[in-house]
Enzyme design. Structure first.
Site, PDB file in Angstrom:
ATOM      1  N   LYS A  22      42.272  31.090  50.053  1.00 14.49           N
ATOM      2  CA  LYS A  22      42.588  31.855  48.820  1.00 14.49           C
ATOM      3  C   LYS A  22      41.563  32.967  48.585  1.00 14.49           C
ATOM      4  CE  LYS A  22      41.219  30.099  44.656  1.00 14.49           C
ATOM      5  NZ  LYS A  22      40.443  30.990  43.788  1.00 14.49           N
ATOM      6  N   ASN A  23      40.279  32.614  48.664  1.00 12.65           N
ATOM      7  CA  ASN A  23      39.256  33.585  48.269  1.00 12.65           C
ATOM      8  C   ASN A  23      39.030  34.677  49.307  1.00 12.65           C
ATOM      9  OD1 ASN A  23      39.048  32.293  45.861  1.00 12.65           O
ATOM     10  ND2 ASN A  23      37.146  31.217  46.325  1.00 12.65           N
ATOM     11  N   ARG A 100      41.297  36.497  37.372  1.00 11.09           N
ATOM     12  CA  ARG A 100      40.201  37.450  37.277  1.00 11.09           C
ATOM     13  C   ARG A 100      39.956  38.223  38.579  1.00 11.09           C
ATOM     14  NH1 ARG A 100      36.133  35.975  34.505  1.00 11.09           N
ATOM     15  NH2 ARG A 100      34.849  37.413  35.657  1.00 11.09           N
ATOM     16  N   CYS A 124      34.919  32.682  31.560  1.00 13.15           N
ATOM     17  CA  CYS A 124      35.901  31.625  31.783  1.00 13.15           C
ATOM     18  C   CYS A 124      35.189  30.281  31.706  1.00 13.15           C
ATOM     19  CB  CYS A 124      36.634  31.812  33.103  1.00 13.15           C
ATOM     20  SG  CYS A 124      35.648  31.335  34.506  1.00 13.15           S
ATOM     21  N   ARG A 129      30.470  35.143  33.713  1.00 15.11           N
ATOM     22  CA  ARG A 129      31.044  35.942  34.785  1.00 15.11           C
ATOM     23  C   ARG A 129      30.981  37.452  34.529  1.00 15.11           C
ATOM     24  NH1 ARG A 129      35.651  32.478  37.752  1.00 15.11           N
ATOM     25  NH2 ARG A 129      34.756  33.631  39.473  1.00 15.11           N
ATOM     26  N   PRO A 130      29.768  37.980  34.459  1.00 12.01           N
ATOM     27  CA  PRO A 130      29.616  39.427  34.217  1.00 12.01           C
ATOM     28  C   PRO A 130      30.067  40.267  35.420  1.00 12.01           C
ATOM     29  CG  PRO A 130      27.495  38.438  34.752  1.00 12.01           C
ATOM     30  CD  PRO A 130      28.492  37.302  34.686  1.00 12.01           C
ATOM     31  N   ASP A 132      28.374  43.373  35.876  1.00 16.06           N
ATOM     32  CA  ASP A 132      27.378  44.456  35.861  1.00 16.06           C
ATOM     33  C   ASP A 132      27.060  44.985  37.263  1.00 16.06           C
ATOM     34  OD1 ASP A 132      26.192  41.737  35.927  1.00 16.06           O
ATOM     35  OD2 ASP A 132      24.320  42.821  36.262  1.00 16.06           O
ATOM     36  N   ASP A 314      31.811  25.683  44.898  1.00 18.61           N
ATOM     37  CA  ASP A 314      33.236  25.324  44.787  1.00 18.61           C
ATOM     38  C   ASP A 314      33.532  23.921  45.332  1.00 18.61           C
ATOM     39  OD1 ASP A 314      33.632  27.748  43.616  1.00 18.61           O
ATOM     40  OD2 ASP A 314      34.493  28.725  45.372  1.00 18.61           O
ATOM     41  N   ILE A 336      24.614  28.231  40.715  1.00 21.14           N
ATOM     42  CA  ILE A 336      25.380  29.495  40.713  1.00 21.14           C
ATOM     43  C   ILE A 336      25.996  29.779  39.336  1.00 21.14           C
ATOM     44  CG2 ILE A 336      27.289  30.785  41.790  1.00 21.14           C
ATOM     45  CD1 ILE A 336      25.053  30.197  43.793  1.00 21.14           C
ATOM     46  N   ARG A 407      46.859  27.011  41.327  1.00 26.62           N
ATOM     47  CA  ARG A 407      46.221  28.302  41.621  1.00 26.62           C
ATOM     48  C   ARG A 407      45.558  28.289  42.994  1.00 26.62           C
ATOM     49  NH1 ARG A 407      42.477  30.497  37.041  1.00 26.62           N
ATOM     50  NH2 ARG A 407      42.514  32.098  38.631  1.00 26.62           N
TER      51      ARG A 407
HETATM   52  C1  EPZ Z   1      33.619  33.926  43.906  1.00 22.78           C
HETATM   53  O1  EPZ Z   1      33.566  34.272  42.537  1.00 22.78           O
HETATM   54  C2  EPZ Z   1      34.717  32.874  44.035  1.00 22.78           C
HETATM   55  N1  EPZ Z   1      35.971  33.450  43.567  1.00 22.78           N
HETATM   56  C3  EPZ Z   1      34.353  31.649  43.221  1.00 22.78           C
HETATM   57  O2  EPZ Z   1      35.326  30.644  43.470  1.00 22.78           O
HETATM   58  C4  EPZ Z   1      32.980  31.113  43.670  1.00 22.78           C
HETATM   59  O3  EPZ Z   1      32.579  30.062  42.826  1.00 22.78           O
HETATM   60  C5  EPZ Z   1      31.933  32.238  43.623  1.00 22.78           C
HETATM   61  O4  EPZ Z   1      32.389  33.390  44.372  1.00 22.78           O
HETATM   62  C6  EPZ Z   1      30.589  31.814  44.188  1.00 22.78           C
HETATM   63  O5  EPZ Z   1      30.735  31.397  45.516  1.00 22.78           O
HETATM   64  C7  EPZ Z   1      36.704  34.214  44.374  1.00 22.78           C
HETATM   65  O6  EPZ Z   1      36.335  34.457  45.520  1.00 22.78           O
HETATM   66  C8  EPZ Z   1      37.996  34.723  43.848  1.00 22.78           C
HETATM   67  P1  EPZ Z   1      29.983  35.851  42.259  1.00 22.78           P
HETATM   68  P2  EPZ Z   1      32.807  35.590  42.062  1.00 22.78           P
HETATM   69  O7  EPZ Z   1      30.191  37.273  41.839  1.00 22.78           O
HETATM   70  O8  EPZ Z   1      32.903  36.600  43.121  1.00 22.78           O
HETATM   71  C9  EPZ Z   1      26.473  36.438  39.030  1.00 22.78           C
HETATM   72  C10 EPZ Z   1      37.003  29.076  42.962  1.00 22.78           C
HETATM   73  O9  EPZ Z   1      36.933  27.923  42.466  1.00 22.78           O
HETATM   74  N2  EPZ Z   1      26.981  37.819  38.872  1.00 22.78           N
HETATM   75  O10 EPZ Z   1      29.517  35.561  43.637  1.00 22.78           O
HETATM   76  O11 EPZ Z   1      33.271  35.915  40.708  1.00 22.78           O
HETATM   77  C11 EPZ Z   1      27.454  35.416  38.447  1.00 22.78           C
HETATM   78  O12 EPZ Z   1      27.286  35.276  37.054  1.00 22.78           O
HETATM   79  C12 EPZ Z   1      36.195  30.229  42.406  1.00 22.78           C
HETATM   80  O13 EPZ Z   1      37.759  29.353  43.922  1.00 22.78           O
HETATM   81  C13 EPZ Z   1      26.301  38.693  38.066  1.00 22.78           C
HETATM   82  O14 EPZ Z   1      25.261  38.364  37.454  1.00 22.78           O
HETATM   83  O15 EPZ Z   1      31.318  35.027  41.977  1.00 22.78           O
HETATM   84  C14 EPZ Z   1      27.103  34.168  39.230  1.00 22.78           C
HETATM   85  O16 EPZ Z   1      26.008  33.540  38.637  1.00 22.78           O
HETATM   86  C15 EPZ Z   1      35.501  29.883  41.113  1.00 22.78           C
HETATM   87  N3  EPZ Z   1      26.783  39.962  37.905  1.00 22.78           N
HETATM   88  C16 EPZ Z   1      26.689  34.704  40.604  1.00 22.78           C
HETATM   89  O17 EPZ Z   1      26.402  36.093  40.411  1.00 22.78           O
HETATM   90  C17 EPZ Z   1      27.917  40.384  38.558  1.00 22.78           C
HETATM   91  O18 EPZ Z   1      28.289  41.571  38.415  1.00 22.78           O
HETATM   92  C18 EPZ Z   1      27.756  34.568  41.687  1.00 22.78           C
HETATM   93  O19 EPZ Z   1      28.969  35.179  41.237  1.00 22.78           O
HETATM   94  C19 EPZ Z   1      28.609  39.475  39.393  1.00 22.78           C
HETATM   95  C20 EPZ Z   1      28.112  38.186  39.521  1.00 22.78           C
END
Ligand code: EPZ
Length: 430
Positions: A22-23, A100, A124, A129-130, A132, A314, A336, A407
């Site tokens: 999926k991801n 998202r 969520c 989930r920022p 930035d 995950d 995370i 999902r």
């Molecule tokens: C991806 O989410 C996955 N989703 C998530 O899987 C997974 O938990 C996550 O990566 C971590 O491995 C998809 O691939 C669709 P990140 P993503 O940006 O990309 C911080 C599932 O169950 N951050 O790597 O949204 C954030 O807060 C889902 O399938 C910032 O600070 O995660 C977090 O602490 C849930 N600023 C860390 O980075 C930003 O602009 C990792 O988030 C972006 C992220």
């Protein structure tokens, strides 16, 4: 709002065919927006998140043609995406709210068409989930970005410009978005502290097949030499390591033996090490692996979630379910997401002994038996953890809010039934 009913007690035996990831599918589908030629993607899983993303692309003006076909021993989807000229550059709230990962249209639409309006997804169940990193990186590449009425409104004059960007966190989403944006930028972009997840490497492979020039796959420094145009391609996405890891826990927790066919064991080193340390036999075979926990005593093991190749967040909830019935204590630390213990109170309603310390750590002390209960989950992986608990609980467990599972887990009841679980979906009429 369908429910899943499980009667616990059956050890699981047999084969589970692992689906496309999926991801990986989500960013790769959005990468098709980078070209005005058709892009064909194979091995797409049948999931509601894919349907939601397809609905968004349709409203952007993409033509979509899907067909089902047998690949690698089971039914998969091949979908062709063709965006000759978008009819809209807006990703509305209703689409982004549902899914998202809709934010993966940001990089491609901005770099190719110079403008995009994306509803901000908001937080969520698992965290704030920022975005930035996505936005500041695009600004460093010359985009003008404003937040207006809940939307990110982004514009560029001419093309995005290559830049040297350092991420403060190794974000998967930001790495995908900036890779896609930089592929069509003018000049060279370097991303430092990029995510190294296998999903990123698959996206890089696909972009390079479309004519991009990206170096550094599997490392935390990515160099993207921007090109003027990308073309269509055909790409088969990798299989889902998280689905494979989830069913691996199902084999262990029920003291069964399951073969995970098409499972990418090479991407699961950290979780498979934990399973072995717990006492399950894990054997790598051609095209997958087996987990055998017949007659094994399982012992609790500490888990610390981390960026790849660390233990994946995950799989944290699923492994916590396993620790609930293992001998001894296990410390589970989530590094995370700031709020990813929502499954804990539900597991405790089934008799688990868990003490949460602050937001990040929990001590799980194994109990002899869980007892069945109606439970409610808040996200995809937490829902699977509750199913795992139901598989070993005394009596009948019902897991509510099944839409979370739909999902991200393809044909869940069918896969579980095929290995001997007593599981059924209860359809609730709308
Ligand atoms: C991806 O989410 C996955 N989703 C998530 O899987 C997974 O938990 C996550 O990566 C971590 O491995 C998809 O691939 C669709 P990140 P993503 O940006 O990309 C911080 C599932 O169950 N951050 O790597 O949204 C954030 O807060 C889902 O399938 C910032 O600070 O995660 C977090 O602490 C849930 N600023 C860390 O980075 C930003 O602009 C990792 O988030 C972006 C992220």
């Amino acid at each position: 709002m369908d429910k899943i009913k499980i009667i616990g007690g059956n050890p699981l035996f047999g084969k589970v065919f692992i689906s496309g990831a999926k991801n990986t599918a989500l960013p790769i589908i959005c990468a098709s927006l980078l070209t005005d030629e058709p892009v064909t993607i194979q091995n797409i899983p049948f999931l509601s998140d894919i349907k939601s993303l397809n609905a968004l692309l349709l409203q952007l003006g993409t033509q979509i043609e899907a067909k089902s076909e047998q690949r690698n021993g089971h039914l998969t989807q091949t979908i062709t995406y063709y965006t000759q000229q978008p009819t809209s550059l807006i990703a509305p709230y209703d689409f982004v709210r549902k899914m998202r990962a809709s934010y993966y249209v940001l990089g491609p639409l901005l770099t190719k068409y110079g403008h995009v309006e994306l509803s901000l997804p908001g937080g969520c169940a698992i965290g704030a989930r920022p975005m930035d990193i996505h936005l500041s990186s695009l600004e460093q590449m010359g985009a003008q970005i404003e937040i207006k009425n809940g939307y990110v409104v982004a514009d560029i004059k001419g093309r995005l410009q290559g830049a040297h960007i350092t991420f403060h966190s190794a974000s998967v989403g930001a790495t995908c978005n900036i890779l896609m944006a930089a592929a069509l930028a003018e000049g060279t972009t370097v991303i430092e502290n990029a995510a190294k997840e296998p999903e990123i490497s698959d996206l890089i492979n696909m972009l390079n097949k479309m004519g991009a020039n990206i170096e550094g796959a599997n490392t935390s420094t990515l160099t993207i030499y921007g090109v003027e145009k990308l073309h269509g391609t055909t790409h088969e996405i990798i299989n889902d390591r998280i689905e494979a890891g989830s069913y691996a826990v199902a084999a262990a927790i029920t003291h069964g033996r399951v073969e995970l066919v098409n499972a990418p064991a090479q991407y699961l080193q950290a979780p498979l090490d934990i399973l072995r340390k717990c006492g399950a036999k894990v054997e790598i075979i051609d095209n997958g692996f087996t987990v055998d926990a017949q007659n094994a005593t399982l012992y609790g093991q500490d888990i610390y979630t981390d960026y790849y190749p660390g233990f994946p967040t995950d799989l944290q909830a699923q492994f916590m379910a396993l620790m609930c019935v293992a001998e001894g204590a296990a410390m589970v630390t989530e590094s995370i997401w700031e709020n990813r213990f929502m499954h804990v109170p539900e597991l405790m309603r089934m008799g688990a002994n868990i003490n949460v310390h602050g937001h990040a750590s929990a001590i799980v002390r194994g109990v002899k038996k869980l007892s069945a209960a109606p439970v409610m989950s808040t996200d995809l992986r937490a829902s699977f953890a509750l199913i795992l608990a139901g598989l070993v609980a005394d009596g009948e467990t019902t897991v509510n809010r099944v839409y979370h599972l739909d999902r991200g887990y393809e044909h869940l009841e069918e896969k579980f039934k095929a290995i001997g679980a007593d599981i059924e979906r209860i359809k609730i009429p709308d």
